[in-house]
Scaffold this active site. Structure first.
Site, PDB file in Angstrom:
ATOM      1  N   LYS A 122       0.852  -1.186   0.000  1.00  0.00           N
ATOM      2  CA  LYS A 122       0.000   0.000   0.000  1.00  0.00           C
ATOM      3  C   LYS A 122       0.887   1.234   0.000  1.00  0.00           C
ATOM      4  CE  LYS A 122      -3.727   2.229   2.557  1.00  0.00           C
ATOM      5  NZ  LYS A 122      -4.683   2.099   3.661  1.00  0.00           N
ATOM      6  N   LYS A 164      -2.026  -1.534  -4.025  1.00  0.00           N
ATOM      7  CA  LYS A 164      -2.917  -0.381  -3.976  1.00  0.00           C
ATOM      8  C   LYS A 164      -2.116   0.903  -3.998  1.00  0.00           C
ATOM      9  CE  LYS A 164      -6.030   1.805  -0.760  1.00  0.00           C
ATOM     10  NZ  LYS A 164      -6.405   1.977   0.603  1.00  0.00           N
TER      11      LYS A 164
HETATM   12  C1  PBG Z   1      -7.719   3.034   5.544  1.00  0.00           C
HETATM   13  C2  PBG Z   1      -7.905   2.936   4.076  1.00  0.00           C
HETATM   14  C3  PBG Z   1      -7.678   3.906   3.075  1.00  0.00           C
HETATM   15  C4  PBG Z   1      -8.122   3.356   1.866  1.00  0.00           C
HETATM   16  C5  PBG Z   1      -8.565   2.069   2.139  1.00  0.00           C
HETATM   17  N1  PBG Z   1      -8.410   1.825   3.506  1.00  0.00           N
HETATM   18  C6  PBG Z   1      -7.204   5.301   3.173  1.00  0.00           C
HETATM   19  C7  PBG Z   1      -5.863   5.615   3.680  1.00  0.00           C
HETATM   20  O1  PBG Z   1      -4.983   4.784   3.816  1.00  0.00           O
HETATM   21  O2  PBG Z   1      -5.708   6.789   3.999  1.00  0.00           O
HETATM   22  C8  PBG Z   1      -8.123   4.051   0.524  1.00  0.00           C
HETATM   23  C9  PBG Z   1      -9.152   3.551  -0.453  1.00  0.00           C
HETATM   24  C10 PBG Z   1      -9.435   4.452  -1.602  1.00  0.00           C
HETATM   25  O3  PBG Z   1      -8.789   5.504  -1.805  1.00  0.00           O
HETATM   26  O4  PBG Z   1     -10.340   4.110  -2.370  1.00  0.00           O
HETATM   27  N2  PBG Z   1      -6.426   2.997   6.005  1.00  0.00           N
END
Ligand code: PBG
Length: 326
Positions: free
Chosen positions: A195, A248
């Protein structure tokens, strides 16, 4: 031999031949619909930066799940939204919170659906960080215990997969051990293994109210410049017991999807995130692009790169469009 000896266009001449040699076929079975559920009984609230996406009360979420099920989508990913925030994010592991309520309702009304739940603290902490803070910094190991409580809470409600998105070190193993110890050996883990600290999450943070009150997420989410590090993360999560690994965002990271696909023999999940969705929706609304064609081309690109499963806010539309093609 006369020039040209190769005529690639021969394989593009008719629909029949084009379809015969097609290398990547999208299917509805690989789509996951993300869903925001909000505590309370209010009407669905539109998310301004994500046209077509709403914060649903439980009843509306269940209805949408039925629609997804009917459209041939096998799974949903749930995000809970609450006003009950505190320093530690205790509402995240409250057995009566909106996520557990929704999971139970879905299991009653759309039993075939695979229910996945996002596990993180950022939507539940008053400071919006993904972990417990100590002197303004996230305490990794103290956070693990909380994350396991969240995962157990979702597992008790009936979630099929928990999806830790916090990027703390060691959380997959910690959650796996906790779930095994409490009789949830069959509950799976979809790890947000790779991520990135991405600007493409902006609209999601509007939707979930989870933006950090100060600082950013670069001490735990990855630098977009790094690819080898992605492999280390994916390999570590596989070793800790993840059942699926996620990359992601998706579109700016297709090379990473490919590399993870080639290194880890678990299902690879691409998350087509909120900012990617917002860009397509905005350009389509302005009449600058053909939404259906752009969405299908993007999802095909993710599948071609190596994604077995794609989490996308376009899932319902895409399932319909894929249905028209087959
Ligand atoms: C929570 C989380 C996030 C997303 C999914 N789970 C946001 C972040 O890390 O700030 C992002 C999903 C999206 O942008 O569609 N940690």
């Amino acid at each position: 031999m006369s020039f040209p000896s190769q005529r690639p266009r021969r394989l593009r001449g008719t629909d029949a031949v084009r379809s015969m040699i097609c290398e990547t076929r999208l299917s509805r079975e690989q789509l996951v619909l993300p869903l925001f559920v909000k505590q309370g009984r209010a009407a669905p609230e539109p998310v301004a930066s994500m046209p077509g996406v709403f914060r649903w009360p439980v009843s509306g979420a269940v209805e949408l799940c039925r629609k997804a099920n009917d459209a041939g989508i096998p799974a949903i990913l749930l995000f809970g939204i609450t006003d009950a925030k505190d320093e530690e994010g205790t509402a995240a592991w409250d057995d009566g919170n909106v996520v557990t309520e929704t999971v139970r309702a879905i299991k009653k009304n759309a039993a075939n659906l695979c229910v996945m739940t996002d596990v993180c603290l950022c939507g539940y902490t008053s400071h919006g960080h993904c972990g417990v803070l100590r002197e303004g910094k996230i305490d990794n190991d103290a956070t693990l215990d909380r994350l396991s409580r969240v995962a157990l809470c979702h597992a008790r409600a009936g979630a099929d997969f928990v999806a830790p998105s916090d990027m703390m070190d060691g959380r997959v193993g910690h959650i796996r051990a906790a779930m095994d110890a409490h009789g949830f050996a069959d509950t799976g883990i979809l790890s947000y293994a790779v991520k990135y600290a991405s600007a493409f999450y902006g609209p999601f943070r509007d939707a979930a109210g989870s933006a950090p009150a100060f600082g950013d997420r670069r001490t735990h989410q990855m630098n977009p410049a790094n690819a080898r590090e992605a492999i280390r993360e994916a390999v570590a999560d596989a070793a800790e017991g993840a059942d699926m690994v996620m990359v992601k965002p998706a579109l700016a990271y297709l090379d990473i999807i490919r590399r993870v696909r080639e290194t880890v023999n678990l299902p690879v999940v691409a998350y087509n995130v909120s900012g990617e969705y917002a860009m397509v929706k905005a350009a389509a609304a302005a009449g600058w692009i053909d939404e259906k064609a752009v969405v299908l081309e993007s999802l095909t690109g993710m599948a071609r790169a190596g994604a077995d499963i794609i989490i996308t806010y376009h899932a319902l539309d895409a399932a319909g469009w894929i249905g028209e093609m087959t």
